[in-house]
Write an enzyme that holds these catalytic residues in place. Sequence first.
Site, PDB file in Angstrom:
ATOM      1  N   SER A 129       0.932  -1.237  -0.117  1.00 53.84           N
ATOM      2  CA  SER A 129      -0.039   0.048  -0.027  1.00 53.84           C
ATOM      3  C   SER A 129       0.866   1.207  -0.105  1.00 53.84           C
ATOM      4  CB  SER A 129      -0.965  -0.024   1.292  1.00 53.84           C
ATOM      5  OG  SER A 129      -1.376   1.292   1.394  1.00 53.84           O
ATOM      6  N   TYR A 154      -0.617  -0.445  10.180  1.00 57.72           N
ATOM      7  CA  TYR A 154      -1.042  -1.071   8.875  1.00 57.72           C
ATOM      8  C   TYR A 154       0.220  -0.619   7.741  1.00 57.72           C
ATOM      9  CZ  TYR A 154      -3.502  -1.408   4.039  1.00 57.72           C
ATOM     10  OH  TYR A 154      -3.662  -1.611   2.867  1.00 57.72           O
ATOM     11  N   LYS A 158       3.222  -3.223   6.405  1.00 57.17           N
ATOM     12  CA  LYS A 158       3.069  -3.400   4.815  1.00 57.17           C
ATOM     13  C   LYS A 158       4.708  -3.310   4.409  1.00 57.17           C
ATOM     14  CE  LYS A 158      -1.057  -4.280   3.445  1.00 57.17           C
ATOM     15  NZ  LYS A 158      -1.349  -5.357   2.791  1.00 57.17           N
TER      16      LYS A 158
END
Lengths: 326, 326
Positions: A129, A154, A158
């Site tokens: 992402s 998050y 990633k």
Amino acid sequence: MKVVITGGAGFIGLRLGAELLQRGSLTAPNGAQEAIDSLLLFDVNAPAVRPDWADERVVFQTGDISDAATVSALIDRDDISVFHLASVVSGGGERDFDLAMRVNLHGGLNVFEACRARAGLPRVVFASSIAVFGGASMPGVVGDTVKQTPQTTYGITKSICELLVNDYSRKGFFDGRSARLPTVIVRPGKPNQAASSFVSGLFREPLNGEVCSIPVAPETPMPLLGYRSIVGGFIALHEAEGAALGDDRAVSLPSFTVTVAEMIEALKRVAGERPLGEIVFERDPFIEEICAGWPKDAAHDRATALGLPKDASLDAIVEDYIEDYL
Amino acid sequence: MKVVITGGAGFIGLRLGAELLQRGSLTAPNGAQEAIDSLLLFDVNAPAVRPDWADERVVFQTGDISDAATVSALIDRDDISVFHLASVVSGGGERDFDLAMRVNLHGGLNVFEACRARAGLPRVVFASSIAVFGGASMPGVVGDTVKQTPQTTYGITKSICELLVNDYSRKGFFDGRSARLPTVIVRPGKPNQAASSFVSGLFREPLNGEVCSIPVAPETPMPLLGYRSIVGGFIALHEAEGAALGDDRAVSLPSFTVTVAEMIEALKRVAGERPLGEIVFERDPFIEEICAGWPKDAAHDRATALGLPKDASLDAIVEDYIEDYL
């Protein structure tokens, strides 16, 4: 050959599965195009209804990606490719750190170890992402060589998985590629825990005649891409020559940077005479803070050179959604 | 307050322990300078001889850092600081991927989770490495904002732990700081598994009248720092204001970039009339490849602004070694 999609019952996982079946083949570990005779869609939940495109090659399996034995059992052939999409999303990861670590970090490690255990050199496409970028030192436009200082758990997980994909590939454990996704539009169905969930809602809810609440300011810019190009990008990245990726196997997918106000203009242009539900602005500091930490614009010259697709325009993305779902 | 040093029986761990006892206090989680009443040196092995500076405050404990319960039991007070130095080194990590992952990644996670579990906000200093930099896109001089594309498993695990230190700090789980070490000289004793081990050998063996074998070319540049400044850097980084670090808690320590040929010149200058063992060049492709992937020069303006020390010169580092060990 077999294809495994983790997060396979999600919106993108299902669309990727359908597209792979239609395509029929992929480059297998032996370097040849091989027919896909088995497609395993793994997720925490099964889809509510079995999709009509899911023929006898398709198996839906539910389970916990943080369980190593479960994941190892999915990746049970040497002629295999894996699309690793399973993930706790941005807002969800901020609310539950331990869940994000378990699913995104340890789940990723389980997938990578299971691929390493195969005799072939499976191609692995990891869904990263642009939330890997962030922080005070982030430039206005983020390219593939910008330092990753993510400001969400998050994004951290990633970024860690991108590093692991690079190292497992360097060591010859598998042939990995990471695709950094911008915000994906237009997701049908219900809002999810992603901080960017409102961006799909901005198009979806008014087209359904429903009121849509936007938690950020109209001038907020977001890099976007349509789901058709996201799915096409995963497949094109899978098919790219490993040598073309060099020693850094992660690329930001192409994207459009548009403000919320520009999204609303595009919606009105494409909707034409259709009646639209109202759009209201109700700012939410939790969502605003996450979105403010993300990049405003992402370079994609490397992705373009690799042949990864980009929608014709924001209007075209909205037209695709109307064609596919309305 | 208590201080835990993981890797505490290693060369730097022991020197750091001695320096901390001499200093006597550190900034505790409550923000005040507090006396160190307990110093725990944790490592896989105990030192062969208990050092003479190790008074009644000092405990040596052996164990496996990849065991969560073991690590949790070390970090058993809220008024605590942790220096996390335990690590598989660069050459060792290339030879044994699984060991590097277990010790460096999972060991790091164990330390970070144990600190998170405390009621205070412990300061945690993590020993990273300039081996986090590498790859085709690496610039000639690496600054703190350069993308990390490490080309060793050692570098990958260090890069991952820097990300985790940032996120655990952002979440308020502890107050973390990462110090990126250049090659440390002059290590006494025996060579170790680090690919850069020969750099200490270059000074140590000739001064001991022994032959030294150098596995790389004379023109190979390496960023170096003396052990006194490394230890001083760890302590200064521990004492720095968290706010001065911003949202990226990792800094490259100061360093000198010198070639192998320049190191030999410095050795001869400082040795003066001392007889020196012979230096021979026997190139080793395994070591050369690892060293070739590392940065040639590391910027350290941020470290300097934070007050982290740098030796007066390469000659001064060699003089310190002669004073301390010969």
